[in-house]
Structure formats: C-alpha cells, structure tokens
Design a protein around this motif. Structure first.
Motif, PDB file in Angstrom:
ATOM      1  N   ARG A 108       0.809  -1.226   0.000  1.00  0.00           N
ATOM      2  CA  ARG A 108       0.000   0.000   0.000  1.00  0.00           C
ATOM      3  C   ARG A 108       0.839   1.271   0.000  1.00  0.00           C
ATOM      4  N   VAL A 146      -8.736   4.781   8.932  1.00  0.00           N
ATOM      5  CA  VAL A 146      -8.557   3.328   8.865  1.00  0.00           C
ATOM      6  C   VAL A 146      -7.067   3.040   8.827  1.00  0.00           C
ATOM      7  N   TYR A 154      -6.233  -7.965   2.270  1.00  0.00           N
ATOM      8  CA  TYR A 154      -7.257  -8.094   1.224  1.00  0.00           C
ATOM      9  C   TYR A 154      -8.593  -8.319   1.901  1.00  0.00           C
ATOM     10  N   GLY A 156     -10.558  -6.515   3.397  1.00  0.00           N
ATOM     11  CA  GLY A 156     -10.714  -5.913   4.717  1.00  0.00           C
ATOM     12  C   GLY A 156      -9.845  -6.541   5.789  1.00  0.00           C
ATOM     13  N   GLN A 159      -6.977  -4.582   8.671  1.00  0.00           N
ATOM     14  CA  GLN A 159      -7.476  -3.206   8.794  1.00  0.00           C
ATOM     15  C   GLN A 159      -8.161  -3.020  10.144  1.00  0.00           C
ATOM     16  N   GLU A 183      -5.334   5.893   6.794  1.00  0.00           N
ATOM     17  CA  GLU A 183      -6.038   6.493   5.669  1.00  0.00           C
ATOM     18  C   GLU A 183      -7.291   7.179   6.199  1.00  0.00           C
ATOM     19  N   ALA A 184      -7.587   8.364   5.698  1.00  0.00           N
ATOM     20  CA  ALA A 184      -8.815   9.054   6.116  1.00  0.00           C
ATOM     21  C   ALA A 184     -10.018   8.207   5.739  1.00  0.00           C
ATOM     22  N   PHE A 185     -11.026   8.175   6.594  1.00  0.00           N
ATOM     23  CA  PHE A 185     -12.251   7.457   6.267  1.00  0.00           C
ATOM     24  C   PHE A 185     -13.006   8.276   5.225  1.00  0.00           C
ATOM     25  N   HIS A 214     -20.120  -3.958  -1.099  1.00  0.00           N
ATOM     26  CA  HIS A 214     -19.405  -4.883  -0.200  1.00  0.00           C
ATOM     27  C   HIS A 214     -20.270  -5.205   1.014  1.00  0.00           C
ATOM     28  N   HIS A 217     -16.776  -6.016   4.296  1.00  0.00           N
ATOM     29  CA  HIS A 217     -15.520  -5.753   3.566  1.00  0.00           C
ATOM     30  C   HIS A 217     -15.264  -6.714   2.409  1.00  0.00           C
ATOM     31  N   PHE A 258     -13.091   4.714  -4.873  1.00  0.00           N
ATOM     32  CA  PHE A 258     -14.173   5.252  -4.058  1.00  0.00           C
ATOM     33  C   PHE A 258     -14.763   6.424  -4.833  1.00  0.00           C
TER      34      PHE A 258
HETATM   35  P1  AMP Z   1      -9.625  -2.589   0.984  1.00  0.00           P
HETATM   36  O1  AMP Z   1      -9.143  -3.945   1.423  1.00  0.00           O
HETATM   37  O2  AMP Z   1      -8.676  -1.490   1.266  1.00  0.00           O
HETATM   38  O3  AMP Z   1     -10.140  -2.589  -0.421  1.00  0.00           O
HETATM   39  O4  AMP Z   1     -10.912  -2.286   1.883  1.00  0.00           O
HETATM   40  C1  AMP Z   1     -12.049  -3.120   1.843  1.00  0.00           C
HETATM   41  C2  AMP Z   1     -13.308  -2.285   1.925  1.00  0.00           C
HETATM   42  O5  AMP Z   1     -13.336  -1.516   3.148  1.00  0.00           O
HETATM   43  C3  AMP Z   1     -13.421  -1.240   0.824  1.00  0.00           C
HETATM   44  O6  AMP Z   1     -13.892  -1.809  -0.368  1.00  0.00           O
HETATM   45  C4  AMP Z   1     -14.378  -0.254   1.479  1.00  0.00           C
HETATM   46  O7  AMP Z   1     -15.707  -0.732   1.432  1.00  0.00           O
HETATM   47  C5  AMP Z   1     -13.928  -0.244   2.921  1.00  0.00           C
HETATM   48  N1  AMP Z   1     -12.904   0.823   3.115  1.00  0.00           N
HETATM   49  C6  AMP Z   1     -11.567   0.640   3.030  1.00  0.00           C
HETATM   50  N2  AMP Z   1     -10.918   1.819   3.205  1.00  0.00           N
HETATM   51  C7  AMP Z   1     -11.841   2.760   3.411  1.00  0.00           C
HETATM   52  C8  AMP Z   1     -11.795   4.175   3.643  1.00  0.00           C
HETATM   53  N3  AMP Z   1     -10.624   4.841   3.721  1.00  0.00           N
HETATM   54  N4  AMP Z   1     -12.955   4.839   3.778  1.00  0.00           N
HETATM   55  C9  AMP Z   1     -14.148   4.184   3.703  1.00  0.00           C
HETATM   56  N5  AMP Z   1     -14.263   2.840   3.494  1.00  0.00           N
HETATM   57  C10 AMP Z   1     -13.132   2.129   3.347  1.00  0.00           C
END
Ligand code: AMP
Length: 387
Positions: A108, A146, A154, A156, A159, A183-185, A214, A217, A258
């Motif tokens: 990341r 987050v 992966y 979620g 996290q 990371e900012a929400f 989703h 997650h 997003f």
């Molecule tokens: P990721 O594994 O980073 O793709 O995160 C899995 C899921 O968590 C994403 O598809 C979003 O639904 C949620 N998510 C992850 N990061 C954020 C964020 N910074 N703000 C809001 N939702 C998030």
C-alpha cells in the motif's frame, strides 16, 4: 524491442491456485493453451483445470524457477508472491505483468506513493512504522480513519478503524505492529472498479466501470453499467490508462475506486490480475477479463470489451452452506441464471465458493434476479429448520 507471440499450443504458468486462476485457465484452454499452476496447496481451484499442478511454496525460489522453465510465459492470479519468486521466473521466461508492477501493487505504501507521484487522487494518508509516526498520523489525518497493513491485506483483512475512543497504539498491536498506512475514512457514495488491459505492443482496452457493493468488507454484488455520471466513468478509465502506461504494464489490471458523496473519484487500490468485480465479463461481455489476460500476455490483439447486456454478479460465500448443500436446482430453475462454482471442498464462512451472473434489460433488474436466485439457494433450509 519486439517480442514473439506466444502461440496457442504453448504453455502458460500461473502463480496462485484460486478461482481467478481457474477461470483464467478455462479461458486459456479454450484458446488452445496448456496451463501449469504453482501454489502451496493441492487440488486447488486452478489445479483442477490446469494440465499440471505444482505444489510448492512461493518462497521456494528454486521450485519457482524450475516451474518457469517449463512454460513460455508466467502470470499471476495472486499478487502476494515474493519479489524474489517473480525475479527467479523472469530469469528464464517472460513474466507478465512484471515483478516491478507487482511490487507497486502489492504494497500500500509503494502504491500510494506511485499514485501521488503521478498526480492520481487518493484519500489523505500517512505512513506508519513507529509509535511516533502513528501519533503524528492520527493528528494529521484525524478520525474516523482506517489503519491498514502495507502488505498482505485483502477483503478488509489487516485493517482496523480508528474511531473516537479507540487507542491507536492498541489498534496497531492488533495488526502486529506491522508497517501500515493510516487512511482518512471516506464518505462513500459508492465503490466502482475499472478493469483495463495493456498488450505487449502498448495497446490498451477497458471494460466500462463496475458498480460494487461490499458486505463485511467482502465484495457482495457487482452490477454493470455502474450508476455514475459519464465524466466519472471517463475519469476512472483515464486513471486506469495512466497507471497501465506508467507501469509499462502487460496484462489485466483492476483499479478499485471510491466515489465520494461530493462526486470525487479516489483510487482505493490496484489489483495486478483479474478481479472479482470482473467475473460478470465471463457471461456478459464480448471478451472476458480472463480471455483478455491471455491475449495480453501472449502478445495478441486485445478483444472487444463491450457489455452485451446489463448484468449483475452476486458472490456465493461459504456461509450459504451453513444448513447444508445449497438448493442448486432452485436457482438453476431460473433460466437467466448462470452458476459458477470454484471446486472448493470446504465451505468456510466468508470463503468465496462461487458466484451467480444474470443478464437483463436493466442493471437493476439483473441485480434483483441475481439476489432472488441467491435467496432461492437457501430457501429450503428455513423450511427444513422448521420441520
Ligand atoms: P480494501 O481492502 O482497502 O479494499 O478495503 C475493503 C473495503 O473496506 C473497501 O472496499 C471499502 O468498502 C472499505 N474501506 C476501506 N478503506 C476505506 C476508507 N478509507 N474509507 C471508507 N471505506 C473504506
């Protein structure tokens, strides 16, 4: 430099053994290729379709090199392969996408640095390696935010949400105090993805954006076309094009985005392989993402990506098996339902076991039908429970 075409009849090596490799192998075999797969487990979803299944650790560089010697090109269905393994394969054959592209996409921090260097939009973030970094990050980014592990995350996993009242140091402990990004929400309106391909000759091709929902997650439902304004779809494709070109990428790449409530597009992450959100391309697009991967890595022209009809895909997780075998006949009695199962023996909760695809006159209709079909899979179970 011109590279020779890798003709049908040749052998493609896939690192990884999951369902992405399985559907890739199906597409490759349809085009007349042989497929070898290497993964740490036996009888994998990919191995069941491949001509040869090698069971070895990705860390076993000698086995990876020997595997690569037997094939004309190596590709991935799983990105968390050590750089040393990709490098060992590259000593003896073509590796597409390259190990360098993989290194960016599997981490990341490298990914976010790459994106910001190229002026591409990401959510505000800070790098975390020490407790001092973490305190400074929470101060700079604020809450809610987050905390995500830089590597090996992966669906979620890896996290933790840093909301009011959460002790960030304790949260970091839950992630094994691994290297992280805070990371900012993001105040999400929706999540979309774009799957693009770049060929050996630099030609690019894109599927129109997928609209993803989703649950816990994990991707639950994808529909196409996505319900986004034309300029958002255009920008998402242009960002994907920039990434493909800047990485000199060969193969299939998925970018998850997003879309904020303010209508802004932010890159969430890159997946250097076919992607769950593109499964509906198998039934609903002129060329599937898997066939496109075969064409790209073998040096052939890319196929047309047009959507033949609006479509929806719903994932089938192991949870559906909680009360026994799902009622396949009930879903298959719907003539518009296409069932895909991955050949996995143990249906654990949260495990992706298969998916359903439906095409219909509108995306909304397709989604309703796909959800109805999934409900039918367990419709008999409630009755059984009452008996
Ligand atoms: P990721 O594994 O980073 O793709 O995160 C899995 C899921 O968590 C994403 O598809 C979003 O639904 C949620 N998510 C992850 N990061 C954020 C964020 N910074 N703000 C809001 N939702 C998030």
């Amino acid at each position: 430099m011109t590279t020779p075409r890798i003709n049908p009849g040749s052998t493609i090596g896939v690192l990884g053994g999951g369902q992405l490799g399985r559907m890739f192998a199906m597409a490759a075999r349809r085009l007349g290729y042989r497929v070898h797969t290497l993964a740490p487990e036996h009888d994998t979803p990919t191995g069941q379709i491949a001509d040869v299944e090698v069971v070895a650790s990705y860390d076993d560089v000698d086995r990876v090199r020997a595997f690569a010697r037997e094939v004309q090109v190596v590709t991935f269905e799983f990105e968390n392969v050590p750089a040393a393994a990709a490098a060992a394969a590259a000593e003896v054959t073509f590796v597409r996408p390259s190990g360098a592209a993989l290194e960016v996409a599997q981490h990341r921090i490298r990914e976010k640095r790459f994106l910001t260097q190229h002026g591409l939009p990401v959510a505000p973030f800070a790098e975390v390696r020490t407790e001092d970094d973490l305190r400074a990050a929470v101060h700079a980014i604020g809450r809610p935010s987050v905390l995500k592990t830089a590597a090996l995350g992966y669906d979620g996993k890896g996290q933790v949400a840093i909301t009011e009242g959460v002790d960030p140091i304790e949260a970091w402990g839950q992630l094994g105090r691994a290297e992280c990004v805070l990371e900012a929400f993001v105040d999400l309106e929706r999540e979309i993805s774009v799957i693009g391909a770049r060929g050996v000759d630099g030609a690019t091709s894109f599927f129109e954006p997928f609209d993803n929902t989703h649950r816990h997650h994990i991707l639950d439902v994808t529909v196409c076309p996505a319900d986004v304004p034309a300029n958002v779809a255009f920008d998402a494709i242009e960002i994907t094009r920039t990434v493909l070109e800047q990485l000199e990428y060969v193969g299939i790449l998925c970018i998850e985005f997003f879309v904020t409530r303010a209508g802004k597009l932010l890159v969430n992450e890159l997946a250097p392989r076919p992607h769950n959100s593109g499964h509906l391309t198998f039934d609903a697009c002129r060329t599937s993402q898997f066939e496109q991967q075969v064409r790209a890595i073998c040096g052939f022209p890319l196929g047309g990506t047009d959507l033949l009809q609006p479509a929806a895909m719903v994932n089938l997780l192991g949870d559906l098996w909680a009360d026994g075998e799902p009622n396949w006949a009930a879903a298959l009695a719907m003539p518009d339902v296409k069932l895909h199962l991955y050949g996995k023996a143990s249906p654990r909760p949260g495990r992706k076991m298969g998916h359903l695809t439906v095409m219909a006159p509108t995306a909304t209709h397709a989604k309703e039908r796909a959800l109805a079909a999934r409900r039918l899979l367990v419709s008999g179970h409630a009755v059984r429970a009452l008996q």
